[in-house]
Design a protein around this motif. Structure first.
Motif, PDB file in Angstrom:
ATOM      1  N   GLY A  92     -18.559  68.058 -16.726  1.00  0.00           N
ATOM      2  CA  GLY A  92     -18.031  68.829 -15.614  1.00  0.00           C
ATOM      3  C   GLY A  92     -18.989  70.043 -15.499  1.00  0.00           C
ATOM      4  O   GLY A  92     -18.700  71.119 -16.120  1.00  0.00           O
ATOM      5  N   GLY A  93     -19.921  70.015 -14.656  1.00  0.00           N
ATOM      6  CA  GLY A  93     -21.036  71.126 -14.734  1.00  0.00           C
ATOM      7  C   GLY A  93     -20.810  72.203 -13.855  1.00  0.00           C
ATOM      8  O   GLY A  93     -21.631  73.058 -13.861  1.00  0.00           O
ATOM      9  N   ARG A  94     -19.868  72.042 -12.774  1.00  0.00           N
ATOM     10  CA  ARG A  94     -19.880  73.056 -11.965  1.00  0.00           C
ATOM     11  C   ARG A  94     -18.878  74.230 -12.162  1.00  0.00           C
ATOM     12  O   ARG A  94     -18.797  75.006 -11.251  1.00  0.00           O
ATOM     13  CB  ARG A  94     -19.688  72.407 -10.456  1.00  0.00           C
ATOM     14  CG  ARG A  94     -20.918  71.367 -10.166  1.00  0.00           C
ATOM     15  CD  ARG A  94     -21.457  71.455  -8.820  1.00  0.00           C
ATOM     16  NE  ARG A  94     -22.149  72.670  -8.692  1.00  0.00           N
ATOM     17  CZ  ARG A  94     -22.214  73.145  -7.377  1.00  0.00           C
ATOM     18  NH1 ARG A  94     -22.074  72.357  -6.566  1.00  0.00           N
ATOM     19  NH2 ARG A  94     -22.927  74.516  -7.213  1.00  0.00           N
ATOM     20  N   ILE A  95     -18.034  73.957 -12.949  1.00  0.00           N
ATOM     21  CA  ILE A  95     -17.267  75.195 -13.668  1.00  0.00           C
ATOM     22  C   ILE A  95     -18.165  76.492 -13.798  1.00  0.00           C
ATOM     23  O   ILE A  95     -17.780  77.598 -13.229  1.00  0.00           O
ATOM     24  CB  ILE A  95     -16.657  74.648 -15.052  1.00  0.00           C
ATOM     25  CG1 ILE A  95     -15.802  73.520 -14.852  1.00  0.00           C
ATOM     26  CG2 ILE A  95     -15.754  75.901 -15.620  1.00  0.00           C
ATOM     27  CD1 ILE A  95     -15.197  73.095 -16.103  1.00  0.00           C
ATOM     28  N   ASP A  96     -19.294  76.095 -14.370  1.00  0.00           N
ATOM     29  CA  ASP A  96     -20.409  77.101 -14.739  1.00  0.00           C
ATOM     30  C   ASP A  96     -20.524  77.836 -13.247  1.00  0.00           C
ATOM     31  O   ASP A  96     -20.964  78.996 -13.288  1.00  0.00           O
ATOM     32  CB  ASP A  96     -21.310  76.556 -15.440  1.00  0.00           C
ATOM     33  CG  ASP A  96     -22.414  77.677 -15.636  1.00  0.00           C
ATOM     34  OD1 ASP A  96     -22.409  78.312 -16.673  1.00  0.00           O
ATOM     35  OD2 ASP A  96     -23.609  77.615 -14.981  1.00  0.00           O
ATOM     36  N   HIS A  97     -21.039  77.094 -12.484  1.00  0.00           N
ATOM     37  CA  HIS A  97     -21.509  77.489 -11.110  1.00  0.00           C
ATOM     38  C   HIS A  97     -20.623  78.540 -10.511  1.00  0.00           C
ATOM     39  O   HIS A  97     -21.130  79.474  -9.757  1.00  0.00           O
ATOM     40  CB  HIS A  97     -22.276  76.445 -10.372  1.00  0.00           C
ATOM     41  CG  HIS A  97     -23.354  75.472 -11.074  1.00  0.00           C
ATOM     42  ND1 HIS A  97     -23.409  74.160 -10.765  1.00  0.00           N
ATOM     43  CD2 HIS A  97     -24.102  75.867 -11.712  1.00  0.00           C
ATOM     44  CE1 HIS A  97     -24.729  73.829 -11.431  1.00  0.00           C
ATOM     45  NE2 HIS A  97     -24.938  74.935 -12.319  1.00  0.00           N
ATOM     46  N   ALA A  98     -19.386  77.964 -10.486  1.00  0.00           N
ATOM     47  CA  ALA A  98     -18.415  78.799  -9.678  1.00  0.00           C
ATOM     48  C   ALA A  98     -18.133  80.119 -10.367  1.00  0.00           C
ATOM     49  O   ALA A  98     -18.232  80.917  -9.819  1.00  0.00           O
ATOM     50  CB  ALA A  98     -17.178  77.931  -9.644  1.00  0.00           C
ATOM     51  N   HIS A  99     -18.174  79.925 -11.853  1.00  0.00           N
ATOM     52  CA  HIS A  99     -18.035  81.302 -12.437  1.00  0.00           C
ATOM     53  C   HIS A  99     -19.152  82.301 -12.221  1.00  0.00           C
ATOM     54  O   HIS A  99     -19.004  83.519 -11.868  1.00  0.00           O
ATOM     55  CB  HIS A  99     -17.844  81.049 -13.854  1.00  0.00           C
ATOM     56  CG  HIS A  99     -16.715  80.829 -14.478  1.00  0.00           C
ATOM     57  ND1 HIS A  99     -15.473  81.451 -13.978  1.00  0.00           N
ATOM     58  CD2 HIS A  99     -16.160  79.839 -15.328  1.00  0.00           C
ATOM     59  CE1 HIS A  99     -14.419  81.054 -14.603  1.00  0.00           C
ATOM     60  NE2 HIS A  99     -14.873  80.132 -15.680  1.00  0.00           N
ATOM     61  N   HIS A 100     -20.468  81.733 -12.021  1.00  0.00           N
ATOM     62  CA  HIS A 100     -21.482  82.609 -11.876  1.00  0.00           C
ATOM     63  C   HIS A 100     -21.462  83.335 -10.486  1.00  0.00           C
ATOM     64  O   HIS A 100     -22.019  84.561 -10.600  1.00  0.00           O
ATOM     65  CB  HIS A 100     -23.028  81.759 -11.825  1.00  0.00           C
ATOM     66  CG  HIS A 100     -23.522  81.464 -13.109  1.00  0.00           C
ATOM     67  ND1 HIS A 100     -23.676  82.544 -14.255  1.00  0.00           N
ATOM     68  CD2 HIS A 100     -23.769  80.366 -13.957  1.00  0.00           C
ATOM     69  CE1 HIS A 100     -24.156  81.968 -15.363  1.00  0.00           C
ATOM     70  NE2 HIS A 100     -24.186  80.613 -15.147  1.00  0.00           N
ATOM     71  N   ASP A 101     -20.721  82.727  -9.509  1.00  0.00           N
ATOM     72  CA  ASP A 101     -20.502  83.445  -8.350  1.00  0.00           C
ATOM     73  C   ASP A 101     -19.119  84.057  -8.130  1.00  0.00           C
ATOM     74  O   ASP A 101     -18.668  84.351  -7.212  1.00  0.00           O
ATOM     75  CB  ASP A 101     -20.643  82.262  -7.076  1.00  0.00           C
ATOM     76  CG  ASP A 101     -22.197  82.075  -6.957  1.00  0.00           C
ATOM     77  OD1 ASP A 101     -22.974  82.890  -7.167  1.00  0.00           O
ATOM     78  OD2 ASP A 101     -22.466  80.919  -6.497  1.00  0.00           O
ATOM     79  N   SER A 102     -18.324  84.123  -9.087  1.00  0.00           N
ATOM     80  CA  SER A 102     -17.207  84.836  -9.561  1.00  0.00           C
ATOM     81  C   SER A 102     -16.222  84.122  -8.496  1.00  0.00           C
ATOM     82  O   SER A 102     -15.074  84.491  -8.254  1.00  0.00           O
ATOM     83  CB  SER A 102     -17.195  86.250  -9.108  1.00  0.00           C
ATOM     84  OG  SER A 102     -18.320  87.017  -9.763  1.00  0.00           O
ATOM     85  N   LEU A 103     -16.426  82.822  -8.521  1.00  0.00           N
ATOM     86  CA  LEU A 103     -15.397  81.897  -7.397  1.00  0.00           C
ATOM     87  C   LEU A 103     -14.449  81.378  -8.420  1.00  0.00           C
ATOM     88  O   LEU A 103     -14.394  80.101  -8.537  1.00  0.00           O
ATOM     89  CB  LEU A 103     -16.425  80.854  -6.583  1.00  0.00           C
ATOM     90  CG  LEU A 103     -17.190  81.405  -5.730  1.00  0.00           C
ATOM     91  CD1 LEU A 103     -18.012  80.351  -5.179  1.00  0.00           C
ATOM     92  CD2 LEU A 103     -16.787  82.340  -4.677  1.00  0.00           C
ATOM     93  N   ALA A 104     -13.232  82.079  -8.848  1.00  0.00           N
ATOM     94  CA  ALA A 104     -12.442  81.681  -9.803  1.00  0.00           C
ATOM     95  C   ALA A 104     -11.575  80.363  -9.200  1.00  0.00           C
ATOM     96  O   ALA A 104     -11.326  79.491  -9.957  1.00  0.00           O
ATOM     97  CB  ALA A 104     -11.565  82.723 -10.091  1.00  0.00           C
ATOM     98  N   HIS A 105     -11.375  80.507  -8.076  1.00  0.00           N
ATOM     99  CA  HIS A 105     -10.620  79.324  -7.441  1.00  0.00           C
ATOM    100  C   HIS A 105     -11.282  78.029  -7.641  1.00  0.00           C
ATOM    101  O   HIS A 105     -10.653  77.124  -8.227  1.00  0.00           O
ATOM    102  CB  HIS A 105     -10.275  79.784  -5.907  1.00  0.00           C
ATOM    103  CG  HIS A 105      -9.391  78.802  -5.289  1.00  0.00           C
ATOM    104  ND1 HIS A 105      -8.713  78.981  -4.227  1.00  0.00           N
ATOM    105  CD2 HIS A 105      -8.708  77.489  -5.720  1.00  0.00           C
ATOM    106  CE1 HIS A 105      -7.697  78.237  -3.558  1.00  0.00           C
ATOM    107  NE2 HIS A 105      -7.796  76.951  -4.838  1.00  0.00           N
TER     108      HIS A 105
END
Ligand SMILES: *[C@@H]1O[C@H](CO)[C@@H](O)[C@H](O)[C@H]1NC(C)=O
Ligand SMILES: *[C@@H]1O[C@H](CO)[C@@H](O)[C@H](O)[C@H]1NC(C)=O
Ligand SMILES: *[C@@H]1O[C@H](CO)[C@@H](O)[C@H](O)[C@H]1NC(C)=O
Ligand SMILES: [Zn+2]
Length: 558
Positions: free
Chosen positions: A353-366
């Motif tokens: 599930g690789g995009r949890i990380d990408h969302a966090h990098h952009d502070s996109l918690a939702h």
């Protein structure tokens, strides 16, 4: 003996609760609203409820037996950047989506019986990246930051050290192939991104995803890019299932208006075509697909191909909440398991599930929380399609992030909202979720903290809303704390306690009989590999000695 123990247990339970304990806890009542912070489910106000639910948990733990079967199949799930705080926030988010308070919700892998903690540092970095950690949890060797499938004797970006075979660290995917198992790979990122590359690549630089990224002198020396290694080298060319994004890394950069996808490759190679030729040469049925429709056709066909390559996006696959024409992680996992289950010798499947990380990098918690919920759904599907008697499922993460869940919000307070019980000392509200660093600074140009409740984006729960951070950084960073490891299936009990991350594939390989250390069941072949039930198992031994039952009765009745 077991009967006596059960009797003692029932006595113990009766002396605490005064009645037989229900086998499952009562479902939490559906709430009319989560906006009322003072709402507490009536049953939770009674100590009885908590004792009873604790005893239900105890009872199920006492029933646990050691599963020392051979793990015919192994599935490793990695939630990229799924810190423990992310797990808690996602569980709460998920419960609130279902109109519960949220905190009491349980993600699928949290139901697994054994949990451990893994230390994630790289040999040269306190806080790791996804390359050195992929090397760690897939090859069993810790290495340097930015390096994949090579040990720490390499210098990042050095082609010489990449070509030195003595530095290569083969992955558990390769160990499985050598024992005759089938192997598959599923991710939501580019298939050439750091985590999936850990399954097949040996590269001193994680960014060498296609030849355009590799310095000319390295190409001349014979250093290959990651996409090339996937298609043309072992073990990648033997993978039965490959699914994810990143089509552009395999396709040539041509200026032909008729070409649907313009790739990034400068060597003119179309690796999807070379994948096809390789399978033709093997005389193997195979299929290359690029959208969800095609995947569903494969899934519903009676005649599955031997090899499947699914590249659903040019770049990473889209976030689930923004996706249109792409399969979900759950759907990809379902097809992968259907494909691999045909293997008589078993299989190893890696799922990211690789995009949890990408969302966090952009502070996109939702988005990070939603991706985690999607990941949990994929785990649930894998659990449904397999049997704990012969399939070991391990669920973990590569590294943490800097997201925290802070303040003293009320029970059931919207996890994506502001803390409802207090403001900062500056009398301004603050969000429950925030980041130690990242792109949305919490301090404005006037030197004061920004009032998030004045942001329409925040109030609208916009997916693009970046949660505030203390240290302004273009991209939020990883975190250094341990990640959780959840295990279910044969030898699940090995995954308990606190250990180095590189231990994970060694434990899986032991359970699966892939290494020289063989346990008793390694030569045991089940008669009915597909549908055998727990009663067919001959290898279960009781975890709970007789003495413990007596102890339980004594302590409980005191
Ligand atoms: C370390 O790598 C170099 C190549 O960069 C190689 O010459 C050397 O033999 C390696 N050392 C070991 C112990 O494998
Ligand atoms: C293909 O090459 C052209 C010309 O060098 C470049 O402008 C374009 O960005 C490249 N496309 C991709 C997808 O890399
Ligand atoms: C290729 O596979 C088909 C079907 O499995 C078989 O009939 C045929 O003989 C094979 N051809 C070669 C050259 O192995
Ligand atoms: Zn990252």
């Amino acid at each position: 003996m077991a009967r006596v123990r059960d009797l003692l247990l029932v006595l113990a339970l009766t002396c605490v609760t005064g009645e037989e304990v229900a086998s499952t806890p009562k479902p939490i009542k559906v709430l009319d609203t989560i906006m009322n912070p003072s709402y507490i489910p009536a049953e939770e106000k009674h100590g009885f409820y908590w004792k009873k639910s604790a005893i239900t948990t105890l009872k199920s733990k006492l029933k646990e037996t050691k599963n020392v079967n051979k793990a015919k199949n192994g599935i490793l799930f990695i939630g990229d950047g799924m810190s423990v705080a992310t797990v808690m926030a996602a569980r709460t988010f998920s419960g609130q989506l279902e109109r519960g308070l949220g905190e009491e919700s349980v993600l699928e892998f949290e139901k697994f019986p054994f949990t451990g903690l893994a230390r994630t540092y790289c040999i040269d970095a306190q806080v790791p990246d996804s390359a050195c950690t992929a090397t760690s949890y897939l090859t069993g060797v810790k290495t340097k930051y930015g390096v994949i499938g090579l040990d720490g004797n390499v210098t990042r970006g050095s082609c010489h050290s990449q070509l030195h075979r003595g530095n290569w660290a083969p992955s558990i995917g390769q160990w499985a192939l050598e024992q005759g198992l089938d192997v598959g790979l599923v991710t939501t990122t580019r298939i050439t991104h750091a985590s999936p590359a850990g399954m097949y690549a040996h590269t001193s630089e994680r960014n060498w995803e296609c030849d355009a990224d590799v310095p000319k002198e390295c190409l001349t020396l014979g250093c290959r890019d990651i996409a090339y290694q996937l298609v043309m080298d072992n073990p990648g060319r033997q993978f039965k299932v490959i699914m994810g994004g990143g089509r552009r890394e395999l396709l040539p950069n041509v200026s032909d208006p008729l070409v649907k996808t313009v790739g990034r490759r400068l060597d003119g190679l179309d690796l999807t075509e070379m994948w096809h030729v390789d399978k033709v040469n093997k005389n193997a049925t195979h299929q290359y697909i690029t959208d969800r429709n095609e995947l569903m056709k494969v899934f519903n066909s009676d005649d599955l191909p031997e090899y499947l390559l699914g590249l659903f996006k040019d770049d990473h696959m889209d976030y689930h909440l923004k996706a249109k024409d792409q399969p979900t992680l759950e759907e990809m996992v379902e097809v992968a398991i259907k494909m691999l289950s045909r293997s008589k010798r078993g299989y190893f499947l890696f799922v990211e599930g690789g995009r949890i990380d990408h969302a966090h990098h952009d502070s996109l918690a939702h988005l990070a929380l939603d991706e985690t919920v999607e990941y949990s759904k994929a785990v649930k599907k894998a659990k449904l399609l397999t049997n704990a008697e012969d399939t070991l499922i391990v669920v973990s993460s590569d590294h943490a992030h800097t997201m925290t869940v802070a303040g003293y919000p009320s029970r059931g307070n919207d996890i994506l909202s502001t803390v409802d019980t207090a403001t900062g000392d500056d009398r301004m509200p603050y969000t429950t979720i925030s980041y130690a660093n990242g792109k949305a600074a919490s301090i404005g140009a006037d030197g004061k903290r920004i009032d998030v409740t004045l942001s329409q984006q925040f109030l609208n729960r916009d997916l693009e809303y970046s949660y505030p951070s203390l240290v302004p950084l273009d991209s939020e960073t990883h975190g250094g704390e341990d990640v959780a490891v959840f295990a279910s299936g044969p030898w699940e009990h090995l995954f308990t306690s606190s250990y180095e991350q590189n231990v994970v594939p060694h434990l899986m390989a032991y359970a699966m009989c892939l290494t020289e250390d063989k346990h008793e069941q390694c030569n045991y072949t089940p008669r009915k590999p597909k549908f055998w039930t727990s009663s067919a198992s001959t290898t279960r031994v009781s975890l709970v000695p007789y003495a413990l039952s007596i102890l339980t009765v004594i302590t409980m009745c005191l």
